[in-house]
Write a protein that holds these residues in place. Sequence first.
Motif, PDB file in Angstrom:
ATOM      1  N   GLY A  16       5.841   2.825   8.852  1.00 44.44           N
ATOM      2  CA  GLY A  16       5.962   2.989   7.409  1.00 44.44           C
ATOM      3  C   GLY A  16       6.115   4.429   6.962  1.00 44.44           C
ATOM      4  O   GLY A  16       7.011   4.765   6.195  1.00 44.44           O
ATOM      5  N   THR A  17       5.226   5.301   7.436  1.00 44.58           N
ATOM      6  CA  THR A  17       5.292   6.717   7.053  1.00 44.58           C
ATOM      7  C   THR A  17       5.344   7.647   8.256  1.00 44.58           C
ATOM      8  O   THR A  17       5.444   8.855   8.090  1.00 44.58           O
ATOM      9  N   ARG A  18       5.266   7.104   9.451  1.00 45.63           N
ATOM     10  CA  ARG A  18       5.273   7.921  10.670  1.00 45.63           C
ATOM     11  C   ARG A  18       6.647   7.874  11.321  1.00 45.63           C
ATOM     12  O   ARG A  18       7.303   6.844  11.355  1.00 45.63           O
ATOM     13  N   SER A  19       7.025   9.013  11.898  1.00 45.35           N
ATOM     14  CA  SER A  19       8.373   9.180  12.445  1.00 45.35           C
ATOM     15  C   SER A  19       8.676   8.308  13.649  1.00 45.35           C
ATOM     16  O   SER A  19       9.825   7.945  13.872  1.00 45.35           O
ATOM     17  N   GLY A  20       7.681   7.999  14.462  1.00 43.90           N
ATOM     18  CA  GLY A  20       7.967   7.381  15.749  1.00 43.90           C
ATOM     19  C   GLY A  20       8.474   8.461  16.693  1.00 43.90           C
ATOM     20  O   GLY A  20       8.357   9.657  16.417  1.00 43.90           O
ATOM     21  N   ASP A  21       9.032   8.059  17.822  1.00 43.13           N
ATOM     22  CA  ASP A  21       9.503   9.022  18.817  1.00 43.13           C
ATOM     23  C   ASP A  21      10.593   9.924  18.247  1.00 43.13           C
ATOM     24  O   ASP A  21      11.537   9.445  17.617  1.00 43.13           O
ATOM     25  N   ILE A  22      10.435  11.211  18.464  1.00 36.69           N
ATOM     26  CA  ILE A  22      11.441  12.187  18.050  1.00 36.69           C
ATOM     27  C   ILE A  22      11.620  13.216  19.162  1.00 36.69           C
ATOM     28  O   ILE A  22      10.761  13.356  20.034  1.00 36.69           O
ATOM     29  N   ASP A  23      12.705  13.954  19.111  1.00 30.18           N
ATOM     30  CA  ASP A  23      12.946  15.057  20.032  1.00 30.18           C
ATOM     31  C   ASP A  23      11.899  16.134  19.765  1.00 30.18           C
ATOM     32  O   ASP A  23      11.744  16.565  18.618  1.00 30.18           O
ATOM     33  N   PRO A  24      11.166  16.589  20.777  1.00 23.41           N
ATOM     34  CA  PRO A  24      10.135  17.609  20.557  1.00 23.41           C
ATOM     35  C   PRO A  24      10.678  18.906  19.945  1.00 23.41           C
ATOM     36  O   PRO A  24       9.948  19.635  19.281  1.00 23.41           O
ATOM     37  N   SER A  49       7.546  10.530   6.703  1.00 20.99           N
ATOM     38  CA  SER A  49       8.698  10.165   7.545  1.00 20.99           C
ATOM     39  C   SER A  49       8.808   8.646   7.678  1.00 20.99           C
ATOM     40  O   SER A  49       8.443   7.917   6.768  1.00 20.99           O
ATOM     41  N   GLY A  50       9.319   8.199   8.791  1.00 24.21           N
ATOM     42  CA  GLY A  50       9.436   6.770   9.054  1.00 24.21           C
ATOM     43  C   GLY A  50      10.289   6.054   8.025  1.00 24.21           C
ATOM     44  O   GLY A  50      11.277   6.585   7.520  1.00 24.21           O
ATOM     45  N   ILE A  51       9.903   4.843   7.719  1.00 20.94           N
ATOM     46  CA  ILE A  51      10.650   4.013   6.778  1.00 20.94           C
ATOM     47  C   ILE A  51      10.699   4.670   5.392  1.00 20.94           C
ATOM     48  O   ILE A  51      11.733   4.671   4.733  1.00 20.94           O
ATOM     49  N   SER A  55      14.289   5.720   3.819  1.00 21.86           N
ATOM     50  CA  SER A  55      14.727   5.000   2.617  1.00 21.86           C
ATOM     51  C   SER A  55      14.703   5.881   1.367  1.00 21.86           C
ATOM     52  O   SER A  55      15.346   5.563   0.374  1.00 21.86           O
ATOM     53  N   ARG A  56      13.922   6.946   1.412  1.00 20.44           N
ATOM     54  CA  ARG A  56      13.729   7.836   0.270  1.00 20.44           C
ATOM     55  C   ARG A  56      13.115   7.116  -0.931  1.00 20.44           C
ATOM     56  O   ARG A  56      13.239   7.567  -2.064  1.00 20.44           O
ATOM     57  N   ALA A  57      12.483   5.965  -0.658  1.00 23.02           N
ATOM     58  CA  ALA A  57      11.967   5.185  -1.776  1.00 23.02           C
ATOM     59  C   ALA A  57      10.617   4.538  -1.496  1.00 23.02           C
ATOM     60  O   ALA A  57       9.704   4.644  -2.300  1.00 23.02           O
ATOM     61  N   SER A  58      10.495   3.830  -0.372  1.00 22.03           N
ATOM     62  CA  SER A  58       9.306   3.014  -0.153  1.00 22.03           C
ATOM     63  C   SER A  58       9.125   2.721   1.327  1.00 22.03           C
ATOM     64  O   SER A  58      10.080   2.756   2.099  1.00 22.03           O
ATOM     65  N   ASN A  59       7.904   2.398   1.712  1.00 22.87           N
ATOM     66  CA  ASN A  59       7.656   1.906   3.059  1.00 22.87           C
ATOM     67  C   ASN A  59       7.282   0.415   3.023  1.00 22.87           C
ATOM     68  O   ASN A  59       6.840  -0.140   4.006  1.00 22.87           O
TER      69      ASN A  59
END
Length: 86
Positions: A16-24, A49-51, A55-59
Amino acid sequence: IDTTMGMTPAEGLVMGTRSGDIDPGILVYLMEQGGYSATEVDSILNKQSGILGLSRASNDFRALSAAAADGNADAKLAFDVFVERV
């Protein structure tokens, strides 16, 4: 118990708000090029981040589904990224 998280909840799937895996390398980029502190980067990756960020709107997937159905491209992207990763 099986989970997608690693050392922290930020690892794994886009949430919802967390990025998940990203390039370090993004951490160094944000701090050097964006001027963000470590605390600010942590907040960005875990709360903005994340959803929500995509979306720039909501999770909230109910809101995303409705927005995507109304033609909101950012909401559709967020939904599609989540589905692709699952």
